[in-house]
Design an enzyme around this catalytic site. Sequence first.
Site, PDB file in Angstrom:
ATOM      1  N   THR A 156       0.762  -1.233  -0.002  1.00 20.55           N
ATOM      2  CA  THR A 156       0.021  -0.023   0.200  1.00 20.55           C
ATOM      3  C   THR A 156       0.921   1.159   0.186  1.00 20.55           C
ATOM      4  O   THR A 156       0.600   2.227  -0.815  1.00 20.55           O
ATOM      5  CB  THR A 156      -0.817   0.073   1.328  1.00 20.55           C
ATOM      6  OG1 THR A 156      -1.350  -1.276   1.612  1.00 20.55           O
ATOM      7  CG2 THR A 156      -2.084   0.829   1.014  1.00 20.55           C
ATOM      8  N   HIS A 173      -8.515  -0.674   2.355  1.00 26.02           N
ATOM      9  CA  HIS A 173      -8.443  -2.101   2.462  1.00 26.02           C
ATOM     10  C   HIS A 173      -9.720  -2.834   2.442  1.00 26.02           C
ATOM     11  O   HIS A 173      -9.805  -4.062   2.537  1.00 26.02           O
ATOM     12  CB  HIS A 173      -7.507  -2.668   3.814  1.00 26.02           C
ATOM     13  CG  HIS A 173      -6.419  -1.982   4.052  1.00 26.02           C
ATOM     14  ND1 HIS A 173      -5.322  -2.094   3.085  1.00 26.02           N
ATOM     15  CD2 HIS A 173      -5.792  -1.671   5.127  1.00 26.02           C
ATOM     16  CE1 HIS A 173      -4.184  -1.683   3.589  1.00 26.02           C
ATOM     17  NE2 HIS A 173      -4.369  -1.471   5.057  1.00 26.02           N
ATOM     18  N   ARG A 184       0.052  -9.463  -2.648  1.00 23.10           N
ATOM     19  CA  ARG A 184       1.423  -9.914  -2.280  1.00 23.10           C
ATOM     20  C   ARG A 184       1.294 -11.520  -1.949  1.00 23.10           C
ATOM     21  O   ARG A 184       0.135 -11.853  -1.333  1.00 23.10           O
ATOM     22  CB  ARG A 184       1.965  -9.196  -1.223  1.00 23.10           C
ATOM     23  CG  ARG A 184       3.430  -9.341  -0.574  1.00 23.10           C
ATOM     24  CD  ARG A 184       3.829  -8.429   0.402  1.00 23.10           C
ATOM     25  NE  ARG A 184       5.110  -8.556   0.592  1.00 23.10           N
ATOM     26  CZ  ARG A 184       5.876  -7.829   1.487  1.00 23.10           C
ATOM     27  NH1 ARG A 184       5.157  -6.965   2.514  1.00 23.10           N
ATOM     28  NH2 ARG A 184       7.050  -8.095   1.604  1.00 23.10           N
TER      29      ARG A 184
END
Length: 335
Positions: free
Chosen positions: A82, A142, A164
């Site tokens: 982020t 998020h 990720r």
Amino acid sequence: MEKKQDLKCSSADHEVDNSPKDEFQELLQTLEQHMSWDGQRLVKYKGFWFLVMIFRPMLFARKNFKAKDTDVIISTMSKSGTTWLKALTFSIANRDRFTIDQSPLLACNPHTVVPFLEYNLYWEQENPDLEDIPCPRIFATHMPFDFLPDSVHENGSRIIYIGRNPLDQFVSQRHFLLENKIGKEADHPLGVDEAFDMFCRGIHSWGPFWEHMHGYWNAHSENPRKVLFLKYEDLKEDITSQVKKIAEFMGFPFSLEEAKQGLIDQISGLCSFESLRNLAANKTGNNLNGLVKNSSFFRKGKVGDWTNYLTPAMAERVRKLMESKFEGSGLIFKI
Ligand code: PAP
């Protein structure tokens, strides 16, 4: 020291709240809750686990945020890149306003220049006025894909997601929470084995991770012009091509002239882990309502750091989980 916790959390465990009961409190009391491994309350809502402290701001943002066609929404599972993506998108979008040596990123943490909907803008206000923020506005969240405010789904705004490898994400998350001592059990957290088991059962902030990634992956597959799906590992491998891709997606492609002047490399350099981590602004101070240290967003910035903390058997469990959850979708994370 690590200890076992009583993980189930009933409404009787809630912190005392003397505020008048409202819709939100009533909803909260009907939902399943669990203690996170560092002692924060998690609540399950529509298949996802959220920290209770973020649940109300998230619902406010979901209800009241009005996206503009020119907005860019950075969406991530926490600890997936982020901070990096905020720095890159801000630099790309504002390259005509600030030269590299005048970049606000030299003086502020990337989380200051690109706010989160839930951790910043809607944290204290139910319906903040965001109209005067200059366009293109860049916001971060998020939230899982289906939770995004309706206007984001319906209008021309664009979403950039970064995922990720979940093993590195888990390790990063664990260090981050223990470093910032957010949960009341941060000094006595669950051991890695138990925390990892919860992670693999999807019981973690913004989890299950596979549902989070899958939601954005499917949205990207259905409408790649609306949702760009990036991987942290790809940015580490070839930042130049990824920066070009991000700029094109945002509607600000680099001109030949800019490329010749080395602007892509300059932006990549400014936003690199080493560059940002060494700035005074990122070595001191706190962010996200004072809850976390700026420095804690810059730990190692490596691919594969999980090998220093997790066993091959744990990796195998995640590999199998991804294989079954992502089957047929084309989504893969190398371990
Ligand atoms: P957030 O979700 O809380 O905002 P986020 O930025 O997604 O956190 O993740 C932090 C991770 O990105 C850290 O990974 P690590 O714990 O494995 O080291 C952090 O080091 C890494 N990171 C932060 N900035 C950069 C960057 N510019 N380049 C590469 N990695 C970075």
